[in-house]
Write a protein that holds these residues in place. Structure first.
Motif, PDB file in Angstrom:
ATOM      1  N   ALA A   1       0.838  -1.205   0.000  1.00  6.33           N
ATOM      2  CA  ALA A   1       0.000   0.000   0.000  1.00  6.33           C
ATOM      3  C   ALA A   1       0.875   1.258   0.000  1.00  6.33           C
ATOM      4  CB  ALA A   1      -0.912  -0.014   1.217  1.00  6.33           C
ATOM      5  N   LEU A   2       2.009   1.189   0.713  1.00  4.63           N
ATOM      6  CA  LEU A   2       2.899   2.359   0.753  1.00  4.63           C
ATOM      7  C   LEU A   2       3.500   2.626  -0.629  1.00  4.63           C
ATOM      8  CD1 LEU A   2       4.819   1.881   4.131  1.00  4.63           C
ATOM      9  CD2 LEU A   2       3.169   3.670   3.584  1.00  4.63           C
ATOM     10  N   HIS A   3       3.879   1.549  -1.333  1.00  5.99           N
ATOM     11  CA  HIS A   3       4.448   1.738  -2.677  1.00  5.99           C
ATOM     12  C   HIS A   3       3.393   2.320  -3.623  1.00  5.99           C
ATOM     13  CE1 HIS A   3       8.522   0.273  -2.260  1.00  5.99           C
ATOM     14  NE2 HIS A   3       8.057  -0.663  -1.449  1.00  5.99           N
ATOM     15  N   THR A   4       2.169   1.824  -3.515  1.00  8.11           N
ATOM     16  CA  THR A   4       1.104   2.343  -4.377  1.00  8.11           C
ATOM     17  C   THR A   4       0.884   3.824  -4.078  1.00  8.11           C
ATOM     18  OG1 THR A   4       0.079   0.187  -4.260  1.00  8.11           O
ATOM     19  CG2 THR A   4      -1.314   1.958  -5.057  1.00  8.11           C
ATOM     20  N   TYR A   5       0.871   4.155  -2.784  1.00  4.54           N
ATOM     21  CA  TYR A   5       0.664   5.555  -2.395  1.00  4.54           C
ATOM     22  C   TYR A   5       1.826   6.422  -2.916  1.00  4.54           C
ATOM     23  CZ  TYR A   5      -0.224   9.674   0.516  1.00  4.54           C
ATOM     24  OH  TYR A   5      -0.465  10.954   0.947  1.00  4.54           O
ATOM     25  N   ALA A   6       3.066   5.903  -2.771  1.00  2.78           N
ATOM     26  CA  ALA A   6       4.244   6.676  -3.206  1.00  2.78           C
ATOM     27  C   ALA A   6       4.180   6.939  -4.715  1.00  2.78           C
ATOM     28  CB  ALA A   6       5.519   5.927  -2.846  1.00  2.78           C
ATOM     29  N   GLU A   7       3.735   5.945  -5.473  1.00  2.00           N
ATOM     30  CA  GLU A   7       3.626   6.153  -6.924  1.00  2.00           C
ATOM     31  C   GLU A   7       2.569   7.205  -7.241  1.00  2.00           C
ATOM     32  OE1 GLU A   7       3.178   2.311  -8.820  1.00  2.00           O
ATOM     33  OE2 GLU A   7       5.104   1.756  -7.924  1.00  2.00           O
ATOM     34  N   ALA A   8       1.455   7.122  -6.526  1.00  2.00           N
ATOM     35  CA  ALA A   8       0.387   8.110  -6.745  1.00  2.00           C
ATOM     36  C   ALA A   8       0.879   9.520  -6.393  1.00  2.00           C
ATOM     37  CB  ALA A   8      -0.834   7.746  -5.911  1.00  2.00           C
ATOM     38  N   VAL A   9       1.657   9.619  -5.324  1.00  3.56           N
ATOM     39  CA  VAL A   9       2.168  10.937  -4.922  1.00  3.56           C
ATOM     40  C   VAL A   9       3.106  11.491  -6.002  1.00  3.56           C
ATOM     41  CG1 VAL A   9       3.676  12.125  -3.264  1.00  3.56           C
ATOM     42  CG2 VAL A   9       1.880  10.601  -2.432  1.00  3.56           C
ATOM     43  N   GLN A  10       3.946  10.614  -6.575  1.00 10.94           N
ATOM     44  CA  GLN A  10       4.854  11.101  -7.634  1.00 10.94           C
ATOM     45  C   GLN A  10       4.062  11.597  -8.840  1.00 10.94           C
ATOM     46  OE1 GLN A  10       8.651   8.614  -8.002  1.00 10.94           O
ATOM     47  NE2 GLN A  10       7.425   7.460  -6.535  1.00 10.94           N
ATOM     48  N   GLU A  11       2.974  10.907  -9.167  1.00 10.24           N
ATOM     49  CA  GLU A  11       2.110  11.382 -10.264  1.00 10.24           C
ATOM     50  C   GLU A  11       1.546  12.752  -9.924  1.00 10.24           C
ATOM     51  OE1 GLU A  11      -1.160   8.952 -11.438  1.00 10.24           O
ATOM     52  OE2 GLU A  11       0.129   7.363 -12.194  1.00 10.24           O
ATOM     53  N   ARG A  12       1.129  12.901  -8.665  1.00  9.31           N
ATOM     54  CA  ARG A  12       0.535  14.188  -8.257  1.00  9.31           C
ATOM     55  C   ARG A  12       1.583  15.301  -8.311  1.00  9.31           C
ATOM     56  NH1 ARG A  12      -1.854  12.940  -2.554  1.00  9.31           N
ATOM     57  NH2 ARG A  12      -2.706  15.031  -2.733  1.00  9.31           N
ATOM     58  N   PHE A  13       2.810  14.980  -7.904  1.00 10.38           N
ATOM     59  CA  PHE A  13       3.875  15.992  -7.941  1.00 10.38           C
ATOM     60  C   PHE A  13       4.167  16.435  -9.385  1.00 10.38           C
ATOM     61  CE2 PHE A  13       6.299  14.712  -3.759  1.00 10.38           C
ATOM     62  CZ  PHE A  13       5.228  15.167  -3.015  1.00 10.38           C
ATOM     63  N   LYS A  14       3.929  15.519 -10.351  1.00 11.58           N
ATOM     64  CA  LYS A  14       4.222  15.847 -11.764  1.00 11.58           C
ATOM     65  C   LYS A  14       3.131  16.704 -12.390  1.00 11.58           C
ATOM     66  CE  LYS A  14       6.603  11.560 -12.776  1.00 11.58           C
ATOM     67  NZ  LYS A  14       6.241  10.177 -13.050  1.00 11.58           N
ATOM     68  N   ASN A  15       2.050  16.930 -11.683  1.00 12.08           N
ATOM     69  CA  ASN A  15       0.872  17.603 -12.260  1.00 12.08           C
ATOM     70  C   ASN A  15       1.250  18.866 -13.051  1.00 12.08           C
ATOM     71  OD1 ASN A  15      -1.581  18.704 -12.830  1.00 12.08           O
ATOM     72  ND2 ASN A  15      -2.437  18.426 -10.779  1.00 12.08           N
ATOM     73  N   PRO A  16       1.097  18.827 -14.378  1.00  9.37           N
ATOM     74  CA  PRO A  16       1.517  19.976 -15.186  1.00  9.37           C
ATOM     75  C   PRO A  16       0.546  21.152 -15.100  1.00  9.37           C
ATOM     76  CG  PRO A  16       0.598  18.263 -16.581  1.00  9.37           C
ATOM     77  CD  PRO A  16       0.571  17.721 -15.186  1.00  9.37           C
ATOM     78  N   PHE A  17      -0.613  20.922 -14.479  1.00 10.70           N
ATOM     79  CA  PHE A  17      -1.639  21.980 -14.437  1.00 10.70           C
ATOM     80  C   PHE A  17      -1.577  22.800 -13.149  1.00 10.70           C
ATOM     81  CE2 PHE A  17      -3.138  18.249 -16.738  1.00 10.70           C
ATOM     82  CZ  PHE A  17      -3.300  18.790 -17.994  1.00 10.70           C
ATOM     83  N   ILE A  18      -0.663  22.416 -12.271  1.00  6.33           N
ATOM     84  CA  ILE A  18      -0.590  23.117 -10.980  1.00  6.33           C
ATOM     85  C   ILE A  18       0.804  23.695 -10.820  1.00  6.33           C
ATOM     86  CG2 ILE A  18      -0.448  22.686  -8.486  1.00  6.33           C
ATOM     87  CD1 ILE A  18      -2.803  20.818  -8.743  1.00  6.33           C
ATOM     88  N   ARG A  19       0.867  24.987 -10.530  1.00  4.04           N
ATOM     89  CA  ARG A  19       2.166  25.607 -10.300  1.00  4.04           C
ATOM     90  C   ARG A  19       2.394  25.650  -8.785  1.00  4.04           C
ATOM     91  NH1 ARG A  19       6.206  28.435 -12.773  1.00  4.04           N
ATOM     92  NH2 ARG A  19       7.239  29.809 -11.278  1.00  4.04           N
ATOM     93  N   HIS A  20       3.084  24.627  -8.265  1.00  6.65           N
ATOM     94  CA  HIS A  20       3.303  24.545  -6.818  1.00  6.65           C
ATOM     95  C   HIS A  20       4.718  25.031  -6.514  1.00  6.65           C
ATOM     96  CE1 HIS A  20       2.212  22.045  -3.007  1.00  6.65           C
ATOM     97  NE2 HIS A  20       2.390  23.312  -2.772  1.00  6.65           N
ATOM     98  N   GLU A  21       4.817  26.252  -5.983  1.00  2.00           N
ATOM     99  CA  GLU A  21       6.112  26.898  -5.767  1.00  2.00           C
ATOM    100  C   GLU A  21       6.876  26.245  -4.617  1.00  2.00           C
ATOM    101  OE1 GLU A  21       7.314  29.469  -7.505  1.00  2.00           O
ATOM    102  OE2 GLU A  21       5.516  30.104  -8.597  1.00  2.00           O
ATOM    103  N   LEU A  22       8.173  25.963  -4.862  1.00  2.00           N
ATOM    104  CA  LEU A  22       8.998  25.399  -3.789  1.00  2.00           C
ATOM    105  C   LEU A  22       9.105  26.379  -2.618  1.00  2.00           C
ATOM    106  CD1 LEU A  22      11.843  23.887  -6.017  1.00  2.00           C
ATOM    107  CD2 LEU A  22      10.035  22.626  -4.839  1.00  2.00           C
ATOM    108  N   THR A  23       9.134  27.659  -2.933  1.00  2.00           N
ATOM    109  CA  THR A  23       9.265  28.638  -1.840  1.00  2.00           C
ATOM    110  C   THR A  23       8.025  28.631  -0.936  1.00  2.00           C
ATOM    111  OG1 THR A  23       8.512  30.310  -3.370  1.00  2.00           O
ATOM    112  CG2 THR A  23      10.870  30.264  -2.935  1.00  2.00           C
ATOM    113  N   SER A  24       6.843  28.274  -1.502  1.00  2.84           N
ATOM    114  CA  SER A  24       5.664  28.248  -0.621  1.00  2.84           C
ATOM    115  C   SER A  24       5.749  27.045   0.320  1.00  2.84           C
ATOM    116  CB  SER A  24       4.355  28.258  -1.419  1.00  2.84           C
ATOM    117  OG  SER A  24       4.051  26.974  -1.897  1.00  2.84           O
TER     118      SER A  24
END
Ligand SMILES: NC(=O)c1ccc[n+]([C@@H]2O[C@H](COP(=O)([O-])OP(=O)(O)OC[C@H]3O[C@@H](n4cnc5c(N)ncnc54)[C@H](O)[C@@H]3O)[C@@H](O)[C@H]2O)c1
Ligand SMILES: O=P(O)(O)OC[C@@H](O)[C@@H](O)[C@H](O)[C@H](O)CO
Length: 469
Positions: A332-355
């Protein structure tokens, strides 16, 4: 000119009876809880709406009222390897009450037998005790005091209580809210009968929420309005992923059939593992990537995920250093980690590192340090990636670094320690006020950080990282 969204422009939209009171009319709640009510209504599983209560004097009640409480949620991102770009007009909000100008309407909610659920998100600051609040205030200032006044009115009317599910991102949110309500009940001398009713008739649940909601798409609003064909001043963008873990009795799943509607909601008697998973596998890598990536000149989470070296860092950090240390089912942790990496790649969201970097020291302490220490104890060596990130964090708190954003107290401790670079590592590691313990006692941590720091300064973070990934 584009017409503004309203029931007049969309006369065929359905309405639903009020079944939920929701404290908080912000972006997150409207794209998370109300969006989920909508999905249940769409499938004929709930037949209910939420009446929103604005927790502070200033808010969005007037903007929502101008649109008959309709608004659009745009879901943009990648879910299960599929690109999602959906929009939907949300009809599950009935109205917004501003208790500062409509206190009678607010208390009148106690009279409605159809209202069964209470949810909230009043930011991390909202579930707090304010000693100045009184039952006679109209309204009391704090959210728990407002809630106590409403519950007391409900009790006086001899009616049943509520299922109360706060969503604030604080640990054990439901217990904390419950405890403050009891405190007001005692201080306001509401009596033993009320306290008994509070315990017997109401169910306070703790919950953990997870969905990235960037909110009103300021940079793209005009483009989106052209696409949907109407003006919407309270539109919200969000990622498609969501998780809501509710710690409470099993019957909640029947009364709130989220799971039946296919929504990723878990009702459990212990939410601790889910919190561990989210804090360490999602928030941990966010916090770990920030100082290294900022040193390399990257700006957003998406930049990190599109960079071979940095995305390998994220993946290896999760797989080699975080997941093995968590006492949870590995698959379950590996599945969650993969899903999180997909979410981090989201090209439609500009998530600033400084925030994300705001208050990084306390985030490091809760999200990464416990795992680093566990790893060291179990393996008799330090986790290499986490330790390099720790070194980058310490470097990023030197007075000349522009990226540091923290409380004056924390920055003063760093300035003092950095005033003597030769003893910096040993003195900062001793700061129990930062780490909750003396880290200079952790075997090999001082010398590894010294060497990592030297590498980061001489070679830069990319080259230092390339040696490890
Ligand atoms: N946006 C996200 O991606 C996301 C994801 C998960 C959790 N959250 C959490 O949700 C919270 C709200 O985020 P948002 O994006 O909806 O923000 P928002 O600014 O749109 O809404 C904030 C809400 O909190 C209320 N509020 C603000 N200060 C308050 C106070 N001192 N006391 C009581 N109520 C107060 C406001 O009235 C409003 O209803 C944040 O604390 C955040 O940690 C956000
Ligand atoms: O919100 P913060 O600043 O505590 O943490 C930054 C991110 O890790 C966080 O916002 C996540 O994106 C969020 O918790 C996802 O649900």
């Amino acid at each position: 000119m584009t017409t503004q969204l309203s029931r007049a422009t969309h006369p065929d939209l359905p309405s639903f009876p009020e079944r939920m009171i929701q404290f908080g009319e912000g972006n997150f709640m409207r794209a998370f809880v109300d969006w989920q009510l909508q999905q249940m209504n769409n499938q004929g599983l709930f037949n209910g709406s939420a009446v929103l209560v604005q927790p502070i004097e200033q808010g969005l009640s007037h903007l929502l009222a101008q649109q008959d409480n309709l608004y659009t949620v745009f879901l943009n991102g990648i879910l299960n390897q599929q690109t999602v770009n959906d929009s939907e007009i949300i009809t599950s909000v009935s109205r917004v009450i501003n208790p500062y100008s409509q206190y009678e309407d607010y208390l009148a909610l106690a009279e409605n037998d159809e209202l069964e659920f209470i949810t909230s998100n009043t930011t991390e600051a909202g579930i707090a005790y304010n000693p100045d609040d009184r039952l006679s205030d109209a309204p009391p200032k704090s959210f728990p005091a407002k809630l106590t006044a409403l519950l007391h009115k409900r009790f006086q009317l001899g009616k049943k209580g509520f299922v109360i599910i706060p969503c604030e991102l604080i640990d054990r949110n439901g217990e904390k809210l419950h405890q403050i309500v009891k405190q007001y009940a005692q201080e306001w001398q509401l009596g033993d009968d009320f306290l008994q009713w509070l315990e017997a008739e109401n169910t306070f649940c703790c919950s953990l929420v997870d969905r990235i909601v960037p909110g009103y798409p300021r940079d793209k609003a005009k483009e989106l309005e052209a696409e949907i064909g109407y003006k919407d001043n309270v539109m919200v963008t969000a990622e498609p992923f969501l998780l809501w873990v509710i710690e409470g009795p099993e019957w909640i799943s029947e009364r709130l059939p989220f799971t039946k509607a296919g929504l990723n909601v878990v009702v459990t008697n212990d939410m601790t593992p889910y919190r561990e998973q989210k804090v360490h596998i999602l928030n941990g890598p966010h916090t770990a990537m920030v100082p290294l990536a900022l040193l390399a000149g990257l700006e957003t989470v998406e930049d990190v995920m599109n960079d071979d070296c940095f995305s390998s860092f994220v993946k290896q950090l999760m797989e080699d250093e975080l997941i093995p240390m968590l006492n949870l089912p590995k698959e379950a942790l590996h599945t969650y980690a993969e899903a999180v990496q997909e979410r981090f790649k989201n090209p439609f969201i500009r998530h600033e590192l400084t925030s994300i970097s705001l208050n990084s020291i306390s985030k490091f302490k809760t999200r990464l340090l416990p795992v680093l220490l566990r790893y060291q104890q179990e393996n008799a060596e330090l986790p290499k990636l986490m330790t390099l990130s720790f070194a980058a964090l310490l470097l990023s708190y030197r007075g000349d670094r522009l990226e540091r954003q923290d409380s004056p107290e924390v920055l003063a401790i760093f300035d003092q320690a950095w005033s003597n670079p030769a003893s910096f590592i040993s003195s900062i590691l001793k700061e129990e006020s930062l780490w909750g313990q003396d880290l200079s006692k952790v075997p090999h941590l001082s010398e590894t950080l010294e060497s990592n720091l030297a590498q980061l300064e001489e070679l830069g973070s990319r080259v230092a990282l390339q040696k490890l990934v």
